[in-house]
Write a protein that holds these residues in place. Sequence first.
Motif, PDB file in Angstrom:
ATOM      1  N   LEU A  71       0.810  -1.212   0.000  1.00 28.90           N
ATOM      2  CA  LEU A  71       0.000   0.000   0.000  1.00 28.90           C
ATOM      3  C   LEU A  71       0.846   1.266   0.000  1.00 28.90           C
ATOM      4  N   VAL A  72       1.936   1.278   0.753  1.00 24.96           N
ATOM      5  CA  VAL A  72       2.757   2.487   0.831  1.00 24.96           C
ATOM      6  C   VAL A  72       3.828   2.545  -0.252  1.00 24.96           C
ATOM      7  N   GLY A  73       3.896   1.532  -1.125  1.00 23.43           N
ATOM      8  CA  GLY A  73       4.788   1.578  -2.271  1.00 23.43           C
ATOM      9  C   GLY A  73       6.179   1.017  -2.045  1.00 23.43           C
ATOM     10  N   LYS A  74       6.352   0.181  -1.011  1.00 22.55           N
ATOM     11  CA  LYS A  74       7.681  -0.387  -0.741  1.00 22.55           C
ATOM     12  C   LYS A  74       8.179  -1.234  -1.913  1.00 22.55           C
ATOM     13  N   TYR A  75       7.285  -1.939  -2.590  1.00 18.96           N
ATOM     14  CA  TYR A  75       7.705  -2.794  -3.702  1.00 18.96           C
ATOM     15  C   TYR A  75       8.042  -1.961  -4.938  1.00 18.96           C
ATOM     16  N   ASP A  76       7.348  -0.848  -5.115  1.00 19.56           N
ATOM     17  CA  ASP A  76       7.671   0.070  -6.215  1.00 19.56           C
ATOM     18  C   ASP A  76       9.086   0.598  -6.031  1.00 19.56           C
ATOM     19  N   VAL A  77       9.382   1.023  -4.812  1.00 21.26           N
ATOM     20  CA  VAL A  77      10.693   1.580  -4.493  1.00 21.26           C
ATOM     21  C   VAL A  77      11.774   0.503  -4.647  1.00 21.26           C
ATOM     22  N   LEU A  78      11.461  -0.710  -4.234  1.00 22.87           N
ATOM     23  CA  LEU A  78      12.421  -1.815  -4.346  1.00 22.87           C
ATOM     24  C   LEU A  78      12.816  -2.034  -5.798  1.00 22.87           C
ATOM     25  N   ALA A  79      11.850  -1.994  -6.685  1.00 24.39           N
ATOM     26  CA  ALA A  79      12.141  -2.217  -8.105  1.00 24.39           C
ATOM     27  C   ALA A  79      13.113  -1.166  -8.627  1.00 24.39           C
ATOM     28  N   LYS A  80      12.972   0.045  -8.154  1.00 21.72           N
ATOM     29  CA  LYS A  80      13.839   1.126  -8.627  1.00 21.72           C
ATOM     30  C   LYS A  80      15.216   1.072  -7.974  1.00 21.72           C
ATOM     31  N   ARG A  81      15.306   0.585  -6.744  1.00 11.35           N
ATOM     32  CA  ARG A  81      16.581   0.555  -6.029  1.00 11.35           C
ATOM     33  C   ARG A  81      17.434  -0.653  -6.385  1.00 11.35           C
ATOM     34  N   GLU A  82      16.861  -1.665  -6.964  1.00 15.52           N
ATOM     35  CA  GLU A  82      17.615  -2.873  -7.250  1.00 15.52           C
ATOM     36  C   GLU A  82      18.634  -2.681  -8.360  1.00 15.52           C
ATOM     37  N   GLY A  83      18.579  -1.564  -9.077  1.00 19.70           N
ATOM     38  CA  GLY A  83      19.545  -1.300 -10.128  1.00 19.70           C
ATOM     39  C   GLY A  83      19.284  -2.121 -11.386  1.00 19.70           C
ATOM     40  N   LEU A 140      20.673  -9.732   8.798  1.00 15.77           N
ATOM     41  CA  LEU A 140      19.934  -9.159   7.670  1.00 15.77           C
ATOM     42  C   LEU A 140      20.675  -9.375   6.358  1.00 15.77           C
ATOM     43  N   ASP A 141      21.985  -9.142   6.368  1.00 14.43           N
ATOM     44  CA  ASP A 141      22.786  -9.357   5.150  1.00 14.43           C
ATOM     45  C   ASP A 141      22.664 -10.800   4.677  1.00 14.43           C
ATOM     46  N   PHE A 142      22.811 -11.735   5.607  1.00 17.39           N
ATOM     47  CA  PHE A 142      22.714 -13.158   5.281  1.00 17.39           C
ATOM     48  C   PHE A 142      21.357 -13.494   4.670  1.00 17.39           C
ATOM     49  N   LEU A 143      20.293 -13.046   5.326  1.00 18.36           N
ATOM     50  CA  LEU A 143      18.947 -13.374   4.858  1.00 18.36           C
ATOM     51  C   LEU A 143      18.641 -12.740   3.505  1.00 18.36           C
ATOM     52  N   GLU A 144      19.085 -11.506   3.288  1.00 16.88           N
ATOM     53  CA  GLU A 144      18.860 -10.855   1.992  1.00 16.88           C
ATOM     54  C   GLU A 144      19.601 -11.591   0.883  1.00 16.88           C
ATOM     55  N   LYS A 145      20.852 -11.971   1.136  1.00 15.59           N
ATOM     56  CA  LYS A 145      21.620 -12.703   0.120  1.00 15.59           C
ATOM     57  C   LYS A 145      20.986 -14.055  -0.170  1.00 15.59           C
ATOM     58  N   LEU A 146      20.518 -14.716   0.872  1.00 15.35           N
ATOM     59  CA  LEU A 146      19.855 -16.007   0.706  1.00 15.35           C
ATOM     60  C   LEU A 146      18.618 -15.862  -0.174  1.00 15.35           C
ATOM     61  N   ARG A 173       9.021 -10.265  -2.446  1.00 17.78           N
ATOM     62  CA  ARG A 173       8.217  -9.796  -1.315  1.00 17.78           C
ATOM     63  C   ARG A 173       8.987 -10.006  -0.019  1.00 17.78           C
ATOM     64  N   ILE A 174       9.668 -11.142   0.090  1.00 14.87           N
ATOM     65  CA  ILE A 174      10.432 -11.439   1.306  1.00 14.87           C
ATOM     66  C   ILE A 174      11.602 -10.472   1.434  1.00 14.87           C
ATOM     67  N   ILE A 175      12.278 -10.204   0.334  1.00 14.10           N
ATOM     68  CA  ILE A 175      13.416  -9.287   0.362  1.00 14.10           C
ATOM     69  C   ILE A 175      12.955  -7.891   0.786  1.00 14.10           C
ATOM     70  N   ALA A 176      11.815  -7.459   0.281  1.00  9.91           N
ATOM     71  CA  ALA A 176      11.281  -6.150   0.665  1.00  9.91           C
ATOM     72  C   ALA A 176      10.973  -6.116   2.158  1.00  9.91           C
ATOM     73  N   SER A 177      10.482  -7.215   2.683  1.00  9.97           N
ATOM     74  CA  SER A 177      10.189  -7.294   4.106  1.00  9.97           C
ATOM     75  C   SER A 177      11.474  -7.150   4.927  1.00  9.97           C
ATOM     76  N   LEU A 178      12.539  -7.813   4.475  1.00 15.33           N
ATOM     77  CA  LEU A 178      13.830  -7.704   5.165  1.00 15.33           C
ATOM     78  C   LEU A 178      14.368  -6.283   5.084  1.00 15.33           C
ATOM     79  N   GLU A 179      14.215  -5.640   3.945  1.00 13.30           N
ATOM     80  CA  GLU A 179      14.661  -4.257   3.816  1.00 13.30           C
ATOM     81  C   GLU A 179      13.871  -3.347   4.756  1.00 13.30           C
ATOM     82  N   GLY A 180      12.595  -3.669   4.950  1.00 14.08           N
ATOM     83  CA  GLY A 180      11.786  -2.914   5.897  1.00 14.08           C
ATOM     84  C   GLY A 180      12.318  -3.049   7.315  1.00 14.08           C
ATOM     85  N   ARG A 181      12.741  -4.259   7.664  1.00 15.32           N
ATOM     86  CA  ARG A 181      13.331  -4.480   8.989  1.00 15.32           C
ATOM     87  C   ARG A 181      14.614  -3.662   9.144  1.00 15.32           C
TER      88      ARG A 181
END
Length: 196
Positions: A71-83, A140-146, A173-181
């Motif tokens: 709803l707040v656009g976290k996934y939109d932002v993720l798409a743009k930040r992933e390079g 967090l680094d470990f989980l994001e890389k996984l 979706r999981i990666i975005a959740s970790l980035e939120g954390r």
Amino acid sequence: MAYKPVEWEDDIYKKRFVRTLKEKGKTIKEIAEECGVDERGLRRSLNETKRMKRWLVEDIARRLDVSPRFLVGKYDVLAKREGIGEEEEERWLSMLSSEKFPYVGEEVRDTTAKEYLSRLLGFHGISKEQLRALPFETQLDFLEKLEESLASILSEYFPENAAGDDTYVECYRIIASLEGRREDFFAEGVRGDDFV
């Protein structure tokens, strides 16, 4: 002297918020009335401050049956930040639909993720205690890389999941959740519950 608890705020990406309301057949006025908040205040949050109290984001998301992060656009932002390239970014953004990101209470999501991670680590002979012993940022680094590795592999071999949804989007979706954390941890010092 009693202290008022801090009310965390979430950044809002207005286009996603308004698009989601439209998909769900609601107006800003209607959702403001349902939540018992001032319509002008809600509009101000979207147009000027671009921030909204977390309890309100959660309430609106629940009423619309959509993930608060979506709803707040976290996934939109993720798409743009992933390079990723423009074509891939457009593909990602065009696939985002509120139907693919239903509301699930935090308790259910956390329990499922914890069970998944515990089983995955256990399968490879890694204990929960070993993960917990790592500094929070390293966890967090470990989980994001996984998850990034899994997303890449799964989307290569299975472009769609069993429900016909794009595997790439579902994995991220999981990666975005970790980035939120991570954002919560750095912005507010909130670590949250253990991952396992």
